[in-house]
Structures are given as C-alpha cells and as structure tokens.
Design a protein around this motif. Structure first.
Motif, short mmCIF file in Angstrom:
data_model
loop_
_atom_site.label_atom_id
_atom_site.label_comp_id
_atom_site.label_asym_id
_atom_site.label_seq_id
_atom_site.Cartn_x
_atom_site.Cartn_y
_atom_site.Cartn_z
N ASP A 195 0.66 -1.30 -0.02
CA ASP A 195 0.06 -0.34 0.20
C ASP A 195 0.86 0.68 0.27
O ASP A 195 0.19 2.44 0.01
CB ASP A 195 -0.97 0.07 0.75
CG ASP A 195 -0.37 0.19 3.39
OD1 ASP A 195 0.83 -0.90 2.67
OD2 ASP A 195 -0.65 0.88 3.08
N HIS A 196 2.50 1.32 -0.23
CA HIS A 196 3.18 2.42 -0.12
C HIS A 196 3.88 2.26 -1.43
O HIS A 196 4.09 3.37 -1.42
CB HIS A 196 4.20 2.15 1.52
CG HIS A 196 2.87 2.67 2.39
ND1 HIS A 196 3.06 3.71 2.78
CD2 HIS A 196 1.98 1.57 2.91
CE1 HIS A 196 1.46 3.90 3.74
NE2 HIS A 196 1.29 2.63 3.90
N ASP A 220 4.85 4.10 8.15
CA ASP A 220 3.86 2.83 9.69
C ASP A 220 4.61 2.76 10.30
O ASP A 220 4.25 1.81 10.70
CB ASP A 220 3.58 2.16 8.37
CG ASP A 220 2.67 2.10 6.99
OD1 ASP A 220 1.85 3.35 7.12
OD2 ASP A 220 1.83 1.39 6.38
N HIS A 224 0.27 5.22 9.99
CA HIS A 224 -0.04 3.99 10.02
C HIS A 224 -1.34 4.32 9.92
O HIS A 224 -2.35 3.47 10.06
CB HIS A 224 0.03 2.71 10.68
CG HIS A 224 0.35 1.82 10.73
ND1 HIS A 224 0.71 0.92 11.54
CD2 HIS A 224 -0.22 1.60 9.28
CE1 HIS A 224 1.00 -0.23 10.84
NE2 HIS A 224 0.16 -0.01 9.28
N HIS A 225 -2.41 5.06 9.15
CA HIS A 225 -3.44 5.25 8.31
C HIS A 225 -4.20 5.33 9.54
O HIS A 225 -5.75 5.32 9.56
CB HIS A 225 -3.92 4.04 7.70
CG HIS A 225 -2.44 3.49 6.52
ND1 HIS A 225 -2.11 3.90 5.67
CD2 HIS A 225 -1.90 2.35 6.44
CE1 HIS A 225 -1.70 3.70 4.95
NE2 HIS A 225 -1.22 2.48 5.84
N LYS A 272 -10.25 0.73 7.17
CA LYS A 272 -8.89 0.59 7.72
C LYS A 272 -8.17 1.98 7.89
O LYS A 272 -8.40 3.07 7.38
CB LYS A 272 -8.06 -0.13 6.48
CG LYS A 272 -6.46 0.40 6.81
CD LYS A 272 -5.47 0.29 5.37
CE LYS A 272 -4.68 0.39 5.61
NZ LYS A 272 -3.40 -0.31 4.37
ZN LIG Z 1 0.23 1.00 4.86
#
Ligand SMILES: [Zn+2]
Length: 352
Positions: free
Chosen positions: A90-91, A210, A236-237, A264
């Motif tokens: 996701d990065h 994150d 980290h979201h 998320k």
């Molecule tokens: Zn992430």
C-alpha cells in the motif's frame, strides 16, 4: 530531493525548467488511496517529492488518482523524487506503474532487503521496482539531512527514522515519555519505515510512514528530538499499533491528517490520542471510518470522503504553506473552503 549540495545545480535546473508556475508556496497533497498512502509535496521552486504510491491493481485506481493530482492539480509534467517509506504494497504499489507513465528523476528508499517474510509476492514486486529505477535508488538513513531549493525561506528535510534506526535522542525532556509502554517487537517492515521531518520557516511537517510503537518510543524517549509539529500526517493510517502517545502528545500537533480508508485505520484509540492533544486545531481524515459513529470521529467538515470505496470519488486534502512559513491553509478537494492555521514558533530547530 538533493543530497546536500552535490547534485544541486543540475537538479535545480531541471526542476525550474519543467515545474509549474512557482508561487513561493509549499504545497502538500494527501492523495486518497483508500487506506494506503501517497503524499505529494511541491516545493516553492517547483521541485516535487512523492512519498509512497498507494495500492497496485484495482484497475489502476491509485496510480490514476496520483497522476491526476500530479498533472492536473499540481501542473507537473514529471516527478523529481519518488520516496518509498517501506516495503508494503500500500506504499510502493505504483512506483513501477507510475514510472511507465511519467518521468521520475530519482528514487529514494530505505534500502532493498533480500526478502520480506510478510509478503509472498515480494520477489516479483521488488523486481518491478528495480526495473523502474533501472537499479538506481538512493538509500535514506536516519540522520540524513537535505536542503531543498527554496528562494525565500530555507526548506530542509531530515530523515528521523529508517530501517529501525532513529536520530540521537537529544532535546528537551519529553513530558509524555512515561506514556510509552514497550510492546512485543514488531518484526514487520512497518517498524523500518522512513520518517521525514520537513521544516520551512515556522512550518514543520512530520510524516512517519507506518512506523510502529516501539520505534516511536525509541525516537521519543526520554527526550523529544522533534519539537512541536504544525502538520502531522497521522502514522500508519491511524492504526493503534502506531501513534504511541509518547510521540503524538509530545509533538503537540496543530493540524493532523489521517490517511485512512473506510474500514482501515482512523481507529478509535488513535482518535482518543489525538483528542487528548490540546494543541490540535484541525483534525482531518481522508475517509469517514464507516465502523464508527459521527460522534466518535472528527466532524464531517474535516472528512474528505464519506462513501465506501466502491462509490468513493477519491477527494484529496491539500495543505499550502505561505512563502515565509508563517501560516498554512488546509482544504478538501478543489472546491473546499480554505481553513487558515497560524504556525507557532519552533521549539527545536532542525539541525544537521
Ligand atoms: Zn500502510
């Protein structure tokens, strides 16, 4: 990004030739990638830094959203610097895809590991990344310090964590250090995230990828080497395995942006930590957390996207800092009302 002065001249020239019209402002776009991360920074001289690139797949959803912001919103025809905070999909999901569609001058990461236990697809993914970089990427280490081209106000970037290493724990005593209670070691690559501290006049921006609990604690105890932060990209979201209060409380964030998705991140424990910060004047989320009620998260006017992923339009959040670094605006999407925040005096100067 320019490693001190060595590459300065050639990169500055290329930035100036191709960048959009410079207005002296420092712009930061938090691009919605549905719970991944993709943050575009455009310096006053028009140099661009893309930190992370969202998820792969989904019909090119995240790559297209990033390209839209880069080209149509920021008016750029290339990306000067593409950074990978750590090796999770996701990065760095779209670094290779982006490189096939737009020129990327320099790649920056924490160094490429031989393997990644938590990702069975790592070998193939990293081969694509290596190909996109033509096997040339720059390794970021804790303590690295860069000065970017900025005509009015000095603009610096300091790497404060990378590959589980942190900068020296120097500075005033952290009054929140006792809130750090060590947890079981995080062996994932989250703990190895590259964290960047950007300073521009009184404006200070912190982005930690994150980074997880124990390394946050290692960075921030017993002393606070970061000082106050005007704009904090919630780590980290907004998940609670990160956002150790010993860090979040100590930096006294003025504005926070959480790059969460509908299901998320944006977790209630992290929201509680942010709410405990009396300094916080603006608490933005890229998404409404659909699992929490309206009272349990930030007010609707601070949320960029309220729909589930299937119907989401991918609205971005933009922070724009004035040419002297005294104040900044935050807006949601192109039609969003600009909210202005006055920066506070820096407590700890970023130093080499
Ligand atoms: Zn992430």
């Amino acid at each position: 990004m320019i490693r001190l002065y060595t590459l300065c001249v050639c990169l500055l020239l290329s930035s100036r030739l191709f960048a959009g019209e410079a207005d002296g402002r420092l712009d930061i776009y938090f691009i919605d990638v549905e719970g991944g991360a993709a943050t575009l920074i455009v310096t006053p001289a028009g140099e661009s830094i893309l930190i992370d690139s969202g998820y792969p797949d989904f019909g090119g959803r995240d790559a297209n959203r990033i390209l839209h912001v880069v080209r149509d919103v920021a008016g750029l025809d290339h990306i000067d610097n593409a950074v990978v905070s750590h090796w999770h999909l996701d990065h760095y999901g779209n670094h290779a895809a982006l490189a096939s569609q737009i020129k990327i001058d320099e790649f920056w990461d924490r160094g490429i590991p031989d393997s990644l236990q938590e990702d069975k697809g790592f070998d193939e993914r990293i081969a694509n990344y290596r190909a996109a970089t033509q096997n040339i990427s720059n390794t970021l280490k804790a303590g690295d310090f860069f000065e970017l081209d900025s005509p009015n106000t000095p603009l610096t970037v300091k790497v404060v964590t990378a590959s589980r290493e942190v900068i020296a724990n120097e500075g005033p005593k952290n009054p929140y250090a006792s809130l750090h209670e060590p947890r079981e070691e995080d062996k994932s690559d989250n703990a190895a995230s590259v964290s960047l501290l950007m300073e521009f006049g009184k404006f200070r921006f912190l982005c930690c990828g994150d980074l997880t609990w124990n390394i946050e604690g290692k960075l921030m105890t017993p002393n606070n080497p970061l000082g106050r932060i005007e704009l904090f990209m919630v780590t980290h979201h907004g998940l609670p395995v990160s956002n150790n209060p010993a860090l979040v409380r100590a930096i006294e964030p003025l504005v926070a942006v959480t790059c969460n998705g509908p299901t998320k991140g944006g977790h209630e424990d992290t929201i509680a930590t942010l709410r405990a910060c009396e300094s916080l004047k603006g608490n933005y989320q890229l998404h409404r957390n659909v699992k929490l009620g309206p009272e349990e998260q930030t007010p609707a006017e601070f949320i960029a996207n309220t729909e589930e992923t299937e119907r989401c339009k991918g609205q971005w959040i933009k922070a724009s800092v004035d040419r002297n670094g005294d104040s900044f605006t935050v807006q949601i999407g192109p039609e969003g009302k600009k909210q202005t925040y006055q920066c506070r005096p820096a407590q700890v100067a970023t130093s080499k």
